[in-house]
Design an enzyme around this catalytic site. Sequence first.
Site, PDB file in Angstrom:
ATOM      1  N   ASP A  76       0.816  -1.210   0.000  1.00  0.00           N
ATOM      2  CA  ASP A  76       0.000   0.000   0.000  1.00  0.00           C
ATOM      3  C   ASP A  76       0.850   1.261   0.000  1.00  0.00           C
ATOM      4  OD1 ASP A  76      -2.252  -1.539  -0.069  1.00  0.00           O
ATOM      5  OD2 ASP A  76      -2.844  -1.187   2.009  1.00  0.00           O
ATOM      6  N   GLY A  77       2.010   1.211   0.663  1.00  0.00           N
ATOM      7  CA  GLY A  77       2.896   2.373   0.669  1.00  0.00           C
ATOM      8  C   GLY A  77       3.370   2.732  -0.723  1.00  0.00           C
ATOM      9  N   ASN A 149      -4.489   8.873   1.690  1.00  0.00           N
ATOM     10  CA  ASN A 149      -4.817   8.217   2.959  1.00  0.00           C
ATOM     11  C   ASN A 149      -5.171   9.216   4.056  1.00  0.00           C
ATOM     12  OD1 ASN A 149      -4.841   5.482   2.521  1.00  0.00           O
ATOM     13  ND2 ASN A 149      -3.014   5.040   3.695  1.00  0.00           N
ATOM     14  N   ASP A 179      -1.079  14.237  21.352  1.00  0.00           N
ATOM     15  CA  ASP A 179       0.192  14.041  20.642  1.00  0.00           C
ATOM     16  C   ASP A 179       0.033  14.331  19.157  1.00  0.00           C
ATOM     17  OD1 ASP A 179       1.335  13.316  23.002  1.00  0.00           O
ATOM     18  OD2 ASP A 179       1.619  11.204  22.514  1.00  0.00           O
TER      19      ASP A 179
END
Length: 294
Positions: A76-77, A149, A179
């Site tokens: 997917d990256g 994404n 965060d």
Amino acid sequence: MRVMRFALFGNIYQKSKATAVRLFIDCLKKHHAEVIVEKEYLDFLLKNNLIEREAVTATFDGNDFEADFAVSMGGDGTLLRTASMVRDKQVPILGVNMGRLGFLADVTAEEINACVDDLHKGDYKTESRVLIKVETDGEPISGYNCALNDVAILKRDTASMIAIRTTVGGNYLTTYQADGLIVSTPTGSTAYSLSNGGPIIVPQTGVLSLTAVAPHSLNVRPIVIPDSAEIELTVSSRSHTFLVAIDGHSCSLPEGTTLRLSRAPYQVKVVKRKDAHYFSTLRDKMMWGADGRK
């Protein structure tokens, strides 16, 4: 029949997961298709003797290409990176999965022959996926500024939490003390957002989700909003800087910077085989509803 052209992109770091590219190119050649390969990826393939130079019609750099299909050879990256190169060309992207989960890149090595046949017969479908565009009121984002994404606003390294003042459609929502904050498309809802407790969103539903990363308040929950609404985020940080990550590619910005997130003016097309359905992918990849007691 018109000769079809395929532009190949791939992962240059995992040799063991690149062997299926030879099979894919062989299948394309049987159909007399033109194969053009991103130069960096071709150098990697030749160096590791994974293909012969004669198998390739031409090379290209970056997004300087024209093709009928863009093919992402990896996980997917790799497909996210391919999408950043395709941009507004409206070239359909086919994801061949040589990674692990493969939620976007869902064509397996065993399906390559049948998939290539289907492409040449026109027996496939495309799904349009929305992107998030990121703009700032100061220092511009370096590189590609659209996310397929998600966009994540994060604290730097060991810095303490950041404060993210958030408005949606011009209306004040809240100031997240956390965060970070993830703004996700439906496509990205099963990625970083999900790991932080965000909702799974079916593609093409016309919404975005906002999910806090380690919020410092128990009553902060993910929220789903229309993708037509513009989101404004203003960040305060004790370290005076913060990170913005667009599909995982991050850069540092000074505190006080206002980010404007909106639906990009174009969408990315993802190729799917006609028998592929999102819910079956959800069950297979995420073991949705599986009972571990059986």
